[in-house]
Write an enzyme that holds these catalytic residues in place. Structure first.
Site, PDB file in Angstrom:
ATOM      1  N   TYR A  44       1.918 -10.014 -10.757  1.00 48.22           N
ATOM      2  CA  TYR A  44       1.694  -8.973  -9.890  1.00 48.22           C
ATOM      3  C   TYR A  44       2.001  -9.841  -8.889  1.00 48.22           C
ATOM      4  CZ  TYR A  44      -0.282  -5.209  -7.636  1.00 48.22           C
ATOM      5  OH  TYR A  44      -0.690  -3.659  -6.411  1.00 48.22           O
ATOM      6  N   ARG A  75      -1.254  -7.214  -0.070  1.00 48.34           N
ATOM      7  CA  ARG A  75      -1.785  -7.583   0.160  1.00 48.34           C
ATOM      8  C   ARG A  75      -2.822  -8.667   0.293  1.00 48.34           C
ATOM      9  NH1 ARG A  75      -5.132  -3.053  -1.502  1.00 48.34           N
ATOM     10  NH2 ARG A  75      -4.316  -1.317  -1.756  1.00 48.34           N
TER      11      ARG A  75
END
Length: 290
Positions: free
Chosen positions: A132, A137
């Site tokens: 991921y 983020r």
């Protein structure tokens, strides 16, 4: 390979407790709508604010209700590789098909450190791994060459790409020769990502409009990108509305309108403004979801 529309599931709460009945209802509905896969306890599943017992229970319920109808890509990532291994091994025990692994947030390792993190998880767990990559983020992100090196590990089978760089699937495909799932992490740009060689999307909007998202990615798989773009245009207002305030508050409110669960999130997520609620509802009405 994972492909098509894969829902990044919300985690339903009621009175600050995991709402198991609602989760079962949502999983069954997703499958009835034709979804291509499910991701429990990812970021959209509020993984940072569920405890270990709840995290494991969400995976258990999702696997049980899916009953092998669709593949389950269990959220198991952590910036602590020991914790990531613990969750990965539990996901295997529960019957998940693979794990989604993120790294880098707060620790901010360099590329060698990122590689070492994923290698450690790979070597100490048994399920296939989807990387991921979400630098918005985590601050740090996997560079193309690092992804290619990680793909040489036997059970690293794909990537969820939320970099916003639509050249990434083109660059990475040129360096990865084995079967590999290239999955977008962004509904708004998913069609363009698929044009570049992507296989699908781990989707927030699929929580609310699974049938439409499945159709979108079917069109992409069949090379009907003009038709997919027309459907993408229709879905754009919903994509945008769901992210007017921090995810998953929008998706949960939308599901509450469908009678699936409450709109309850855990802090630091707070309730939506009335203006955002109206915008989400209007978008759903325009798509005949309500």
């Amino acid at each position: 390979m994972f492909q098509g529309a894969i829902t990044a599931l919300i985690t339903p709460f009621k009175d600050n407790k995991l709402d198991e009945d609602a989760l079962r209802r949502i999983v069954r509905w997703q499958i009835d709508q034709g979804i291509n896969g499910l991701v429990p306890v990812g970021t959209t599943g509020e993984s940072p604010v569920v405890n270990e017992q709840e995290h494991k229970r969400v995976i258990e319920i999702t696997v049980e209700e899916a009953n092998k109808a669709v593949p389950i890509l269990a959220g198991a990532g952590s910036n602590n590789p020991v914790e990531a291994v613990t969750y990965a091994n539990y996901a295997a025990k529960a019957g998940a098909d693979a794990t989604l692994q993120v790294a880098g947030y707060y620790n901010r390792p360099n590329q060698e450190g990122l590689y070492a993190h994923f290698e450690h998880v790979h070597n100490n767990s048994e399920l296939p791994i989807v990387l991921y990559n979400i630098p918005p983020r985590t601050i740090v992100g996997l560079e193309v060459e690092t992804v290619a090196e990680l793909a040489k590990l036997e059970r690293v089978i794909g990537i969820k790409d939320a970099t916003g760089d639509l050249t990434r699937p083109i660059q990475e495909r040129s360096l990865i020769s084995k079967p590999f799932s290239f999955l977008s992490g962004d509904d708004v740009t998913a069609v363009a990502y698929n044009v570049g060689g992507g296989n699908g999307c781990i989707s927030v909007t699929a929580n609310v409009a699974p049938k439409q998202m499945v159709e979108l990615h079917r069109l992409c798989r069949e090379g009907k990108f003009s038709e997919a773009a027309i459907l993408q245009d229709k879905l754009f207002s919903l994509h945008k509305a769901l992210f007017l305030e921090p995810n998953p508050t929008g998706a949960k409110y939308a599901l509450s309108l469908l009678g699936m669960c409450t709109e309850e999130c855990r802090l630091p997520m707070i309730p939506l403004s009335e203006a955002t609620k109206r915008t989400i509802k209007d978008a759903m009405v325009s798509l005949e979801l309500l």
